[in-house]
Design an enzyme around this catalytic site. Structure first.
Site, PDB file in Angstrom:
ATOM      1  N   GLU A  20       0.836  -1.214   0.000  1.00  0.00           N
ATOM      2  CA  GLU A  20       0.000   0.000   0.000  1.00  0.00           C
ATOM      3  C   GLU A  20       0.861   1.250   0.000  1.00  0.00           C
ATOM      4  OE1 GLU A  20      -3.036   0.175  -1.187  1.00  0.00           O
ATOM      5  OE2 GLU A  20      -3.744  -1.158   0.392  1.00  0.00           O
ATOM      6  N   GLY A 110     -12.787   2.871  -1.158  1.00  0.00           N
ATOM      7  CA  GLY A 110     -11.394   2.426  -1.276  1.00  0.00           C
ATOM      8  C   GLY A 110     -11.267   1.177  -2.137  1.00  0.00           C
ATOM      9  N   SER A 112     -11.852   1.340  -5.428  1.00  0.00           N
ATOM     10  CA  SER A 112     -11.565   1.849  -6.779  1.00  0.00           C
ATOM     11  C   SER A 112     -12.757   1.919  -7.704  1.00  0.00           C
ATOM     12  CB  SER A 112     -10.461   1.035  -7.455  1.00  0.00           C
ATOM     13  OG  SER A 112      -9.278   1.208  -6.777  1.00  0.00           O
ATOM     14  N   SER A 114     -13.654   4.651  -8.940  1.00  0.00           N
ATOM     15  CA  SER A 114     -13.269   5.606  -9.986  1.00  0.00           C
ATOM     16  C   SER A 114     -12.493   4.901 -11.092  1.00  0.00           C
ATOM     17  CB  SER A 114     -12.494   6.785  -9.406  1.00  0.00           C
ATOM     18  OG  SER A 114     -11.381   6.330  -8.688  1.00  0.00           O
ATOM     19  N   GLU A 146      -7.414  10.195 -14.277  1.00  0.00           N
ATOM     20  CA  GLU A 146      -7.442  10.439 -12.828  1.00  0.00           C
ATOM     21  C   GLU A 146      -6.458  11.557 -12.460  1.00  0.00           C
ATOM     22  OE1 GLU A 146      -9.394   8.213 -10.737  1.00  0.00           O
ATOM     23  OE2 GLU A 146      -8.982   9.646  -9.133  1.00  0.00           O
ATOM     24  N   ASP A 158      -4.608   0.816  -9.360  1.00  0.00           N
ATOM     25  CA  ASP A 158      -6.056   0.610  -9.430  1.00  0.00           C
ATOM     26  C   ASP A 158      -6.527   0.357 -10.860  1.00  0.00           C
ATOM     27  OD1 ASP A 158      -5.751   1.308  -6.833  1.00  0.00           O
ATOM     28  OD2 ASP A 158      -6.759   3.249  -6.991  1.00  0.00           O
ATOM     29  N   TYR A 208      -3.628  12.586  -0.061  1.00  0.00           N
ATOM     30  CA  TYR A 208      -2.935  11.626  -0.927  1.00  0.00           C
ATOM     31  C   TYR A 208      -1.773  12.325  -1.652  1.00  0.00           C
ATOM     32  CZ  TYR A 208      -2.186   8.055  -4.481  1.00  0.00           C
ATOM     33  OH  TYR A 208      -1.611   7.104  -5.288  1.00  0.00           O
TER      34      TYR A 208
END
Ligand code: GLA
Length: 372
Positions: A20, A110, A112, A114, A146, A158, A208
């Site tokens: 991560e 979380g 994904s 998107s 993105e 992702d 982020y």
């Protein structure tokens, strides 16, 4: 429902097993595509517009193909418009079409949603224009959407998992080279349980981008000591020798990245050897590092992971995705899974007041295209 549409195209949400906040540092990650998906029904309409409608929203929006920049702040239209713009900028054939979108990846989870929307929209545009569908190319275009349209300076994990996933497998993806290996998810007596902490996300984008900038600062400083191109190029031993050039938060962030990269290798070995205890320990260690060094968990995800880790059927649990809310993924004995779900969500509710949500998702393929 499928009436008159020519293609049904879908792309997956994803869960990341481990690795991560390392994709943008050149590390390896271990995501898997999910049966929670974004699905697009598409047909050409002979105009210079993309007409968007949703299965679960009343909104309808028409995107002008000659002005795709214009939708950056239009809710729900931004992801499809950004995706179409990147497809167009790549010199691909873009045709006017009607799209009906439906997404079962919960927003802000979380997992994904998107990326699933971006990848499915681009794959639908490719299909309806008769262009070839290269999942890796689509993942890269979706990542540009993105970054350049939505403004999140994300890595490739992702979109890659959403496009290139394989049922029953995790993807060991080297984010430096995009080389990949599929690793069978064969967990014996165990299963994966995904639980959403349901804390509303906020400021995820800015936090982020801030974490990412901190890792870039760390890299620049470490480059005074050693010729490396990525933080992931350092072993933990090399890092400990050189880390005197770093301090404070920047030191913590970099240490997380280097140690998390080492955990990915060990996790893959443990999966291949069927060593579930070790895999569980690595999940727990990953969560602790994201909490203490990377500081992307927050009270709710910590409470949820801790409740999971306390349950006797659980081998290990960690947050998955960007953090600041969203989901945990836990390795749980099948025989104790029902008690795990009930007890963990109950304890979590008592502690935080949020009703966590458990998802029943299988590990699925990435892009799927059906000619109707
Ligand atoms: C988000 C980003 C990914 C990755 C994860 C953290 O999901 O989109 O690129 O950085 O966070 O691992």
């Amino acid at each position: 429902m499928n009436e008159n549409y020519t293609y049904k195209v879908s792309a997956a949400g994803r869960v990341n097993l481990i690795g991560e906040h390392v994709d943008y540092c050149g590390g390896k990650v271990l995501p898997a595509a999910l049966s929670l998906r974004s699905t697009v029904l598409v047909r050409p309409n002979g105009t210079d517009k993309i007409n968007l409608a949703w299965t679960n929203l009343p909104d309808k929006i028409s995107l002008d193909l000659s002005d795709l920049e214009a939708y950056k702040s239009v809710k729900y239209a931004d992801y499809p418009a950004g995706s179409a713009l990147m497809w167009q900028r790549a010199g691909k054939k873009l045709v006017g079409c009607d799209m009906l979108l439906g997404c079962t990846v919960p927003f802000g989870s979380g997992l994904s949603s998107s990326a699933a929307i971006e990848v499915s929209v681009i794959a639908a545009l490719a299909s309806v224009a008769g262009e070839s569908v290269d999942p890796v190319e689509i993942a890269l275009l979706a990542q540009s959407a993105e970054r350049e349209y939505i403004g999140v300076n994300c890595g490739i994990m992702d979109q890659y998992a959403s496009a290139c996933g394989k049922a029953g497998h995790a993807i060991l993806l080297d984010c430096k080279t995009l080389a990949r290996e599929y690793v069978p998810i064969d967990l014996g007596e165990c299963t994966l349980v995904i639980i959403n902490c349901k804390k509303p996300h906020n400021l995820v984008e800015s936090k982020y981008n801030e974490r990412r900038a901190e890792t870039e600062t760390a890299l620049r400083l470490l480059q005074q000591k050693r010729s490396i191109s990525w933080l992931a190029d350092l072993t933990p031993e090399e890092f400990e020798k050189d880390c005197g050039v770093l301090e404070g938060k920047v030191l913590d962030r970099a240490r997380h990245v280097v140690e998390e990269c080492a955990r990915v290798h060990r996790a893959v070995e443990a999966m291949r050897a069927g060593d579930l205890m070790e895999l569980g320990r690595l999940l727990n260690a990953s969560h602790a590092s994201l909490r203490d060094l990377y500081e992307v968990t927050g009270r709710e995800l910590d409470a949820l992971a801790a409740a999971a880790q306390r349950h006797p059927a659980c081998y290990g649990s960690r947050m998955t995705g960007a953090g600041f809310g969203g989901c945990t993924v836990s390795l749980v004995k099948k025989s104790g899974a029902e008690s795990f779900k009930a007890q963990v969500t109950e304890e979590y509710f008592r502690e935080t007041g949020y009703r966590a949500e458990v998802y029943d998702a299988a590990i699925d393929d990435g892009i799927r295209i059906e000619k109707l």
